[in-house]
Each structure stands twice: as structure tokens, then as C-alpha cells.
Design a protein around this motif. Structure first.
Motif, short mmCIF file in Angstrom:
data_model
loop_
_atom_site.label_atom_id
_atom_site.label_comp_id
_atom_site.label_asym_id
_atom_site.label_seq_id
_atom_site.Cartn_x
_atom_site.Cartn_y
_atom_site.Cartn_z
N SER A 196 0.85 -1.20 0.00
CA SER A 196 0.00 0.00 0.00
C SER A 196 0.88 1.25 0.00
N ILE A 197 0.30 2.36 -0.40
CA ILE A 197 1.03 3.63 -0.39
C ILE A 197 1.33 4.03 1.06
N ASP A 198 0.41 3.79 1.98
CA ASP A 198 0.66 4.09 3.39
C ASP A 198 1.91 3.36 3.89
N GLU A 199 2.01 2.09 3.56
CA GLU A 199 3.15 1.28 3.98
C GLU A 199 4.45 1.83 3.37
N TYR A 200 4.39 2.22 2.10
CA TYR A 200 5.56 2.78 1.41
C TYR A 200 6.03 4.06 2.11
N ILE A 201 5.10 4.99 2.31
CA ILE A 201 5.44 6.29 2.90
C ILE A 201 5.97 6.13 4.33
N ALA A 202 5.43 5.17 5.06
CA ALA A 202 5.84 4.95 6.45
C ALA A 202 7.31 4.56 6.58
N ASP A 203 7.93 4.08 5.51
CA ASP A 203 9.33 3.67 5.55
C ASP A 203 10.33 4.82 5.41
N PHE A 204 9.83 6.04 5.24
CA PHE A 204 10.72 7.18 5.02
C PHE A 204 10.77 8.10 6.23
N PRO A 205 11.86 8.86 6.36
CA PRO A 205 11.93 9.84 7.45
C PRO A 205 10.77 10.84 7.32
N GLU A 206 10.41 11.45 8.43
CA GLU A 206 9.23 12.31 8.46
C GLU A 206 9.26 13.42 7.41
N ASN A 207 10.41 14.06 7.22
CA ASN A 207 10.48 15.16 6.25
C ASN A 207 10.16 14.69 4.82
N VAL A 208 10.59 13.49 4.47
CA VAL A 208 10.31 12.94 3.14
C VAL A 208 8.86 12.43 3.09
N ALA A 209 8.40 11.81 4.16
CA ALA A 209 7.02 11.30 4.22
C ALA A 209 6.02 12.45 4.02
N ILE A 210 6.32 13.60 4.59
CA ILE A 210 5.43 14.77 4.43
C ILE A 210 5.34 15.15 2.95
N LEU A 211 6.47 15.18 2.26
CA LEU A 211 6.48 15.52 0.83
C LEU A 211 5.69 14.48 0.02
N LEU A 212 5.92 13.21 0.34
CA LEU A 212 5.22 12.13 -0.38
C LEU A 212 3.71 12.25 -0.17
N ASN A 213 3.29 12.54 1.05
CA ASN A 213 1.85 12.69 1.31
C ASN A 213 1.27 13.90 0.59
N TYR A 230 3.23 7.54 -11.39
CA TYR A 230 3.92 6.86 -10.29
C TYR A 230 4.74 7.94 -9.58
N PHE A 231 5.10 7.69 -8.34
CA PHE A 231 6.07 8.56 -7.66
C PHE A 231 6.85 7.72 -6.67
N ALA A 232 8.05 8.18 -6.35
CA ALA A 232 8.91 7.41 -5.44
C ALA A 232 9.97 8.33 -4.85
N ALA A 233 10.40 8.00 -3.65
CA ALA A 233 11.45 8.78 -2.98
C ALA A 233 12.80 8.10 -3.15
N PHE A 234 13.80 8.92 -3.35
CA PHE A 234 15.18 8.45 -3.45
C PHE A 234 16.03 9.29 -2.50
N LYS A 235 17.31 9.01 -2.47
CA LYS A 235 18.19 9.68 -1.50
C LYS A 235 18.13 11.21 -1.61
N ASN A 236 18.18 11.74 -2.84
CA ASN A 236 18.26 13.19 -3.02
C ASN A 236 17.10 13.80 -3.80
N HIS A 237 16.14 12.99 -4.20
CA HIS A 237 15.03 13.53 -5.00
C HIS A 237 13.78 12.68 -4.86
N ILE A 238 12.69 13.24 -5.36
CA ILE A 238 11.45 12.48 -5.52
C ILE A 238 11.29 12.28 -7.02
#
Length: 117
Positions: free
Chosen positions: A8-25, A57-65
Motif C-alpha cells: 500500500s502507499i501508506d506502507e511505502y510512505i511509512a518507511d521514510f523519514p518524516e520530512n520525506v514522508a510529508i512531501l510524499l503525502n 507513479y512517484f517514489a522517494a530516493f536519497k536526493n530527490h522524488i
């Protein structure tokens, strides 16, 4: 090390630090606003929204989304995305810059029209 398989997208976002999770949401909310009938899914182990077929699609990486609007989405918005690193169907939004949420909404709305025509 085995790559985690997301369900799920929730599960995906939960694996990232809060600052990145906020951007993903925020990106997720932009997509939901521009494609209210789209269904959330995981495809290629990335968050995706589909309506008949995948819109984006969207995804988080070390230095970018990474934002993937497929080649047609990139082609239609060449002028707006020229300052970002792009691939055939991808755009990289650096984590140290403001994410262009309004542009994301426009691209998603374009993809909805494209898929429904």
C-alpha cells in the motif's frame, strides 16, 4: 539484502523519514485532487494511481522524488519541467528545493484527460 515488497502507499510512505514522508503525502494529495476517481496502487514497488491504466507513479530516493508521468506527460509540459533532471517519462524533484505541487496537479489532470479520451 532483499527489497521490501510494498502492498500500500501508506506502507511505502511509512518507511521514510518524516520530512520525506510529508512531501510524499503532499504529492499523494495533489494526485487525489486532480484525479479523484483514480485508484491507489503499488506498481513496480512504487506508489501509483490508476484510472483504466496507470496515470502516474512517484517514489522517494536519497536526493530527490521521482515523478513518472510517462513520456506523454513529460512531452506536454516540457517548458515547465526544463529545469529538472528528466528521463523519457520521469522527472526528478530535488529534496532540497520546493516541490512544484501545482505543476504535479496540472500533469495529473492532463493524464486523466489523455486516458479518458
Amino acid at each position: 539484502m532483499e527489497t521490501k515488497k510494498y502492498t500500500s502507499i501508506d506502507e511505502y510512505i511509512a518507511d521514510f523519514p518524516e520530512n520525506v514522508a510529508i512531501l510524499l503525502n503532499k504529492i499523494r494529495n495533489c494526485i487525489q485532487q486532480s484525479a479523484p476517481n483514480a485508484e491507489e496502487t503499488i506498481s513496480y514497488n512504487m506508489p501509483a494511481f490508476k484510472q483504466k491504466k496507470v496515470l502516474v507513479y512517484f517514489a522517494a530516493f536519497k536526493n530527490h522524488i521521482g515523478f513518472y508521468a510517462l513520456p506523454s506527460g513529460n512531452k506536454a509540459f516540457q517548458e515547465e519541467i526544463f529545469k529538472y533532471k528528466t528521463g523519457k517519462g520521469s522527472i526528478q524533484f530535488p529534496l532540497n528545493e520546493e516541490i512544484p505541487y501545482e505543476l504535479i496537479k496540472k500533469i495529473v489532470a492532463f493524464r486523466v484527460i489523455e486516458i479518458n479520451s
